[in-house]
Design an enzyme around this catalytic site. Structure first.
Site, short mmCIF file in Angstrom:
data_model
loop_
_atom_site.label_atom_id
_atom_site.label_comp_id
_atom_site.label_asym_id
_atom_site.label_seq_id
_atom_site.Cartn_x
_atom_site.Cartn_y
_atom_site.Cartn_z
N THR A 138 -0.87 -12.12 2.69
CA THR A 138 -0.45 -12.35 4.06
C THR A 138 -0.50 -10.91 4.75
OG1 THR A 138 1.86 -12.19 3.73
CG2 THR A 138 0.84 -14.46 4.34
N ALA B 22 -1.75 -5.35 -13.23
CA ALA B 22 -0.70 -6.45 -13.53
C ALA B 22 -0.02 -7.05 -12.31
CB ALA B 22 0.51 -5.90 -14.36
N LEU C 295 1.60 -5.40 -10.09
CA LEU C 295 3.00 -4.70 -9.84
C LEU C 295 2.76 -3.61 -8.95
CD1 LEU C 295 4.61 -5.53 -13.23
CD2 LEU C 295 4.63 -7.03 -11.31
N SER D 98 0.97 -0.75 -9.09
CA SER D 98 0.71 0.55 -9.82
C SER D 98 0.15 1.47 -8.93
CB SER D 98 0.03 0.25 -11.21
OG SER D 98 -1.40 -0.19 -10.97
N SER D 99 -0.93 1.13 -8.00
CA SER D 99 -1.58 2.01 -7.51
C SER D 99 -0.87 2.56 -6.23
CB SER D 99 -2.83 1.11 -6.76
OG SER D 99 -4.06 0.91 -7.83
N GLU E 241 -5.45 4.85 -0.79
CA GLU E 241 -6.24 3.47 -1.35
C GLU E 241 -7.20 3.07 -0.54
OE1 GLU E 241 -4.45 0.91 -3.89
OE2 GLU E 241 -2.52 1.31 -3.23
N ASP F 247 3.10 -3.14 -0.04
CA ASP F 247 3.40 -2.27 -1.34
C ASP F 247 3.74 -0.79 -1.04
OD1 ASP F 247 2.46 -4.50 -2.73
OD2 ASP F 247 0.69 -3.47 -3.60
#
Length: 379
Positions: free
Chosen positions: A38, A137, A139, A141-142, A174, A186
């Site tokens: 979303t 995974a 979570l 990480s990036s 990113e 994130d």
């Protein structure tokens, strides 16, 4: 290069470069409680930091040759890849271009470029990257790496970023420098969240509300062992599908549509399914916030499972390993469970009563030898 197994924290930099770092910075990881896909549709998310972290250790170095040539030398070591690598980049780059090469230094160069754009003067430096956030995974990480790099480089070169500015800059790393068209959730969770609370975010306005997590319940993150890389799977495709659907429906983003009242009969498949997920997921996030605030964890669990079913059937980002693990979590006594992150592999997040955690973990271990349970958001 091999680093001694007992080396932790700043020991990595010392072992690799035979020196001590000037700056050490870190960033946590993230588990999304509900709100799958979303965020890049300007919708709502509910997520929380978790105590897995990425750490960067850095020092500026004198490099007269590179400086005289108008360049910056970056030398780094990562425990995630086990390699020591270097790159030389122009000190005054053409910001309309990028230095992307497909390795982890793309994140480092991206952080350098973004800080330069913000006004920082960056010189040659060395860094060591370590951490316990599993790559691929689901979570974040990036984002954890990007936020840690911005904090570390910002401190090293006296140009610190905070809050929304930090999050938006990490997102640009990113998007522009790595090539993953990610959302804001994130980096914003990692820049602005705390381990004691979930964070409800309106990704259109960036309005945020912290919601206390009841210590009688825990969010358990279970690694399925199945990996994916976002740039190589369907993440960008799903984002493109949502943009195509928004254009077909005459709106700038799917956030503008009116929930389950929206007529999707003119949309071709699979665009109709993608939109249906986003509309209903936004409603679920808002319901989940109210359930969490009211202490109704049974309702929160049901909403989490409904989210997974929609991610599986409408958004089509689950895989059999995740579906099996969700079923195992529920049959072992979890109140709810869903895939974590973008899907296509990675982890599942389950809501478990604290008093039942030990027995629940034992049942998961007996059902799935590949599953690994992190100590996630438990208080």
């Amino acid at each position: 290069m091999t680093v001694p197994s007992g080396a932790t924290g700043s020991d990595y930099y010392a072992q690799v470069f035979s020196d001590s770092p000037t700056v050490v910075a870190s960033a946590l990881s993230r588990v999304d409680i509900i709100g799958g896909h979303t965020d890049y549709n300007q919708g709502f998310v509910l997520a929380a930091p978790m105590p897995l972290a990425t750490t960067v250790e850095l020092s500026a170095v004198q490099d007269d040759v590179e400086r005289s040539n108008g360049r910056i030398r970056i030398e780094g070591f990562s425990t995630m890849t086990g390699d020591r690598v270097a790159r030389s980049v122009p000190s005054s780059p053409d910001l309309s271009s990028h230095d992307r090469r497909g390795d982890w230094l793309d994140y480092v160069v991206g952080a350098v470029r973004e800080l330069q754009t913000a006004g920082a003067t960056v010189t040659s430096f060395r860094l060591a990257v370590s951490g316990n956030v599993p790559i691929g995974a689901g979570l974040a990480s990036s984002a954890s790496l990007s936020v840690a790099l911005l904090r570390g480089l910002g401190q090293l070169f006296s140009h610190m970023l905070e809050g929304e500015i930090l999050a938006k800059t990490a997102q640009r790393i990113e998007r522009i420098h790595v090539g993953v068209n990610c959302g804001i959730m994130d980096p914003l969770i990692l820049a602005d969240g705390s381990l004691e609370n979930a964070l409800y975010i309106d990704t259109l306005s960036l309005e945020r509300h912290a919601v206390r997590l009841d210590p009688d319940y825990s969010l358990e993150v279970i690694d399925s062992g199945e990996r994916r890389r976002l740039a190589e799977v369907g993440y960008n495709l799903r984002r493109d599908e949502c943009q195509r659907a928004a254009r077909a429906l005459g709106v700038n983003s799917l956030r503008e549509l009116k929930g389950d009242e929206q007529d999707l009969s003119d949309l071709p498949p699979p665009l109709d399914r993608r939109v249906r997920h986003i509309l209903n997921e936004n409603l679920r996030v808002q319901q989940a916030r109210r359930a969490l605030e009211a202490g109704n964890y049974q309702m929160l669990g049901r909403l989490m499972h409904d989210s997974h079913l929609s991610l599986r059937d409408h958004y089509e980002v689950s895989v059999p390993a995740l579906d099996r693990l969700v079923d195992e979590c529920l049959s072992s006594g979890a109140l709810g469970a869903r895939l974590a992150g973008a899907g296509f592999g990675g982890c599942v997040v389950a809501l478990v009563e604290r008093s039942e955690r030990g027995a629940w973990c034992a049942r998961i271990a007996s059902l799935n030898a590949k599953a690994h349970i992190f100590d996630s958001c438990s208080n």
